[in-house]
Motif scaffolding. Structure first.
Motif, mmCIF file in Angstrom:
data_model
loop_
_atom_site.group_PDB
_atom_site.id
_atom_site.type_symbol
_atom_site.label_atom_id
_atom_site.label_comp_id
_atom_site.label_asym_id
_atom_site.label_seq_id
_atom_site.Cartn_x
_atom_site.Cartn_y
_atom_site.Cartn_z
ATOM 1 N N LEU A 87 122.805 -64.189 -93.702
ATOM 2 C CA LEU A 87 121.600 -64.361 -92.896
ATOM 3 C C LEU A 87 121.649 -65.658 -92.114
ATOM 4 O O LEU A 87 121.354 -65.689 -90.915
ATOM 5 C CB LEU A 87 120.355 -64.314 -93.784
ATOM 6 N N SER A 88 122.052 -66.750 -92.779
ATOM 7 C CA SER A 88 122.146 -68.029 -92.076
ATOM 8 C C SER A 88 123.218 -67.978 -90.990
ATOM 9 O O SER A 88 123.013 -68.448 -89.874
ATOM 10 C CB SER A 88 122.466 -69.156 -93.061
ATOM 11 N N SER A 89 124.368 -67.390 -91.316
ATOM 12 C CA SER A 89 125.472 -67.348 -90.361
ATOM 13 C C SER A 89 125.123 -66.524 -89.131
ATOM 14 O O SER A 89 125.547 -66.844 -88.018
ATOM 15 C CB SER A 89 126.723 -66.763 -91.027
ATOM 16 N N ALA A 90 124.374 -65.434 -89.303
ATOM 17 C CA ALA A 90 124.022 -64.577 -88.183
ATOM 18 C C ALA A 90 122.748 -65.034 -87.486
ATOM 19 O O ALA A 90 122.634 -64.966 -86.261
ATOM 20 C CB ALA A 90 123.849 -63.135 -88.671
ATOM 21 N N PHE A 91 121.775 -65.514 -88.266
ATOM 22 C CA PHE A 91 120.468 -65.854 -87.705
ATOM 23 C C PHE A 91 120.453 -67.211 -87.005
ATOM 24 O O PHE A 91 119.921 -67.349 -85.901
ATOM 25 C CB PHE A 91 119.417 -65.829 -88.822
ATOM 26 N N VAL A 92 121.051 -68.237 -87.647
ATOM 27 C CA VAL A 92 120.944 -69.592 -87.104
ATOM 28 C C VAL A 92 121.553 -69.725 -85.708
ATOM 29 O O VAL A 92 120.917 -70.302 -84.814
ATOM 30 C CB VAL A 92 121.552 -70.628 -88.088
ATOM 31 N N PRO A 93 122.783 -69.220 -85.428
ATOM 32 C CA PRO A 93 123.309 -69.344 -84.065
ATOM 33 C C PRO A 93 122.425 -68.666 -83.017
ATOM 34 O O PRO A 93 122.192 -69.222 -81.941
ATOM 35 C CB PRO A 93 124.687 -68.676 -84.156
#
Length: 571
Positions: A87-93
């Motif tokens: 989730l962080s890898s896909a959402f943050v960028p």
């Protein structure tokens, strides 16, 4: 408790500032961001050790704890995949790009869409997981089918703790939003509230109220996990409101931003899953290990205690540095500044190695003293301490690899190449399966062989990702990174000699009782830090110099401000 929420604003740029000065300032800002996250993660991991100590005192390395740890591992697997992975890898960028190019209103709309989708999708997964818990336990601990009581308890634990998955997924989104907004301390502290809540609520429900409400102590601790997950989520809500985000339901599966995140999350889940899936696979192998003294009760618990202990340096350095790095490289990718992307990534990796290599050496040598001091007592005896320490020594072989993957895998998602870490991850899972089988079935190394297999695969994963991203970016300042790594290894070797001699002298003098272990920890750890720091300064390790300036700069400015203010008041 006052923890800085955001990165201190950089000093006003001056026109004459050279490129090297700007780069140095950028590195120092990144280190300060990671430092804020590390300070908060340190508090979270310390409370996590307290939580594990309570569990060790209550249950030791027993069949009851085996069942609890398996029940917790199933939703906790998704905690690592979501909170520190997909989730962080896909959402943050994507969220960072929206903030940078489309403004806060569009970013807020995207966040609302993601939150609603997470509730719907993960909510369904929670229900399915609770229904099919017996099948999940059968897959992850096939060796327990011959012990119906232990198997049934593991199923019960899994069903109680499965809602934790939804709470941690929402918490992960909040963490990503805050990190993208420059707030690092509060989301890193969120795990502290989980640890506190899970212990306090668990003890109140199980040990205090349990006899009146008809639940056992271990069931109370399982309900405490869910309560802790809720506290972890709501602890971030005030900071979200202060940054201007007010989450509310919104549904539009055709939204391009949401579809982009979903497109990245599929490969990202697989790409981030290697370590956790390998641990799950090894748990299954461990459930079939028969210890000469303990039989089937022990190996799963020893691996769990050791792996949880390793989460301290992994979270303190790997996760914290990755949390600070991801928004920085996302902004560089959004502005097409690949050179800045390359420099930031290389410096982050160097900082990871600076922190994790000496930590691995220290834990390998002092592991038995530290584990004995923290865990040993009541149900957790000296034999458990030794077996857990041996497993920890095997796990920390891969600590640098675990941490580097936390930095490297999200870099691919930022560049829009999610398939690469996915393929590496799948390959590493297959390698681990073969190595774990060989270690246990052919060499008879038991739980230690399983920990070594996990570490070896983590190192393979990190090296493969490093080689692939080097090719994609046309280099990542590899010569400078290698030079720093060799210097760090040399300083760590000198440190190893110093703390080994200190450990041997103290144990020979005071023994392995609580006084001896306390003395060993109190003397050997500061000695090791001092020797390593001195060695790095003498060898001019660039990452240490940057860290020192990042810390010393604000302190010097603060001191100068107090002096000026004092002088002004004097006049």
């Amino acid at each position: 408790m006052n923890v800085p929420e955001s990165v201190p604003p950089p000093p006003r740029a001056i026109p004459a500032q050279s490129p090297s000065a700007r780069e140095q300032h950028h590195r120092e800002t990144l280190v300060r961001s990671a430092g804020i996250a590390s300070a908060a993660v340190f508090l979270s991991r310390i409370t996590g050790l307290v939580r594990e100590t309570v569990m060790a005192q209550l249950f030791g390395a027993s069949g009851v704890y085996d069942a609890y740890s398996l029940g917790f591992r199933i939703p906790n697997l998704t905690r690592d995949l979501f909170a520190e992975g997909a989730l962080s890898s896909a959402f943050v960028p994507t969220f960072t790009e929206y903030l940078s190019t489309k403004g806060k209103a569009e970013a807020a709309r995207l966040a609302n869409l993601v939150m609603t989708a997470v509730v719907l999708i993960v909510g369904v997964l929670c229900v399915l997981g609770m229904v099919f818990s017996p099948a999940l336990v059968s897959v992850l601990a096939s060796g327990w089918k011959e012990d119906p009581e232990k198997f049934a308890l593991a199923v019960r634990m899994t069903r109680i703790m499965f809602p934790f998955l939804l709470l941690i997924a929402l918490s992960a989104q909040a963490m990503g939003m805050l990190n993208a907004s420059g707030v690092f301390g509060v989301p890193a502290l969120a795990s502290m509230w989980f640890n506190i809540g899970s212990v306090v609520v668990g003890l109140l429900l199980g040990a205090v109220a349990g006899p009146w409400i008809g639940i056992s102590t271990v069931e109370g601790m399982a309900y405490g996990v869910v309560a802790g997950g809720f506290l972890q989520l709501i602890s971030q809500a005030p900071s979200l409101r202060r940054t201007g985000f007010h989450l509310h339901p919104a549904l539009d599966f055709s939204d391009p931003g949401l579809r982009r995140i979903f497109g990245l999350m599929g490969p990202a889940i697989i790409g981030n899953a290697a370590v956790q899936v390998n641990v799950a696979v090894n748990t299954n192998f461990a459930s079939m290990v028969i210890d000469p003294l303990r039989g089937a009760d022990g190996p799963v618990s020893w691996l769990q205690y050791a792996f949880r202990f390793m989460q301290l340096p992994l979270g303190l350095f790997g996760v914290a540095i990755a949390s600070a790095t991801l928004p920085a490289i996302s902004r560089a990718a959004a502005s097409k500044d690949i050179d800045q992307f390359r420099r930031t990534l290389a410096h982050s990796l160097g900082t990871v190695f600076l922190m994790t290599v000496p930590s691995s050496v220290g834990l390998a040598i002092l592991g038995e003293s530290v584990i004995g001091l923290i865990y040993q007592g009541r149900r957790f005896n000296a034999y458990d301490t030794h077996q857990t320490a041996v497993a920890l020594s095997a796990y920390v072989v891969g600590l640098a690899g675990y941490s580097a993957v936390k930095v490297l895998a999200p870099a691919f998602y930022t560049l829009g190449t999610a398939r690469t870490p996915m393929l590496v991850s799948v390959t590493s899972i297959l390698i681990n399966l073969g190595v774990a089988w060989t270690m246990t079935r052919q060499f008879g190394m038991g739980h230690v062989g399983l920990a070594l297999a996990t570490s070896g695969v983590a190192l393979f994963n990190a090296l493969a990702l490093l080689w692939l991203i080097r090719g994609k970016l046309g280099g990542i300042h590899g010569r400078a990174l290698l030079e720093s790594t060799l210097k760090i290894a040399a300083a760590s070797a000198v440190m190893a000699v110093a703390i080994w001699m200190s450990n041997k002298l103290i144990v020979d003098t005071f023994g392995t009782g609580r006084i001896g272990r306390l003395t060993d920890v109190a003397v050997s750890i500061p000695l090791g830090i001092a020797v390593f720091y001195t060695g790095c300064r003498l060898l001019h390790v660039a990452e240490l110099e940057t860290a020192v300036r990042a810390v010393a700069g604000p302190l010097a400015r603060s001191r100068a401000g107090r002096v000026l203010k004092s002088g002004s008041n004097g006049r």
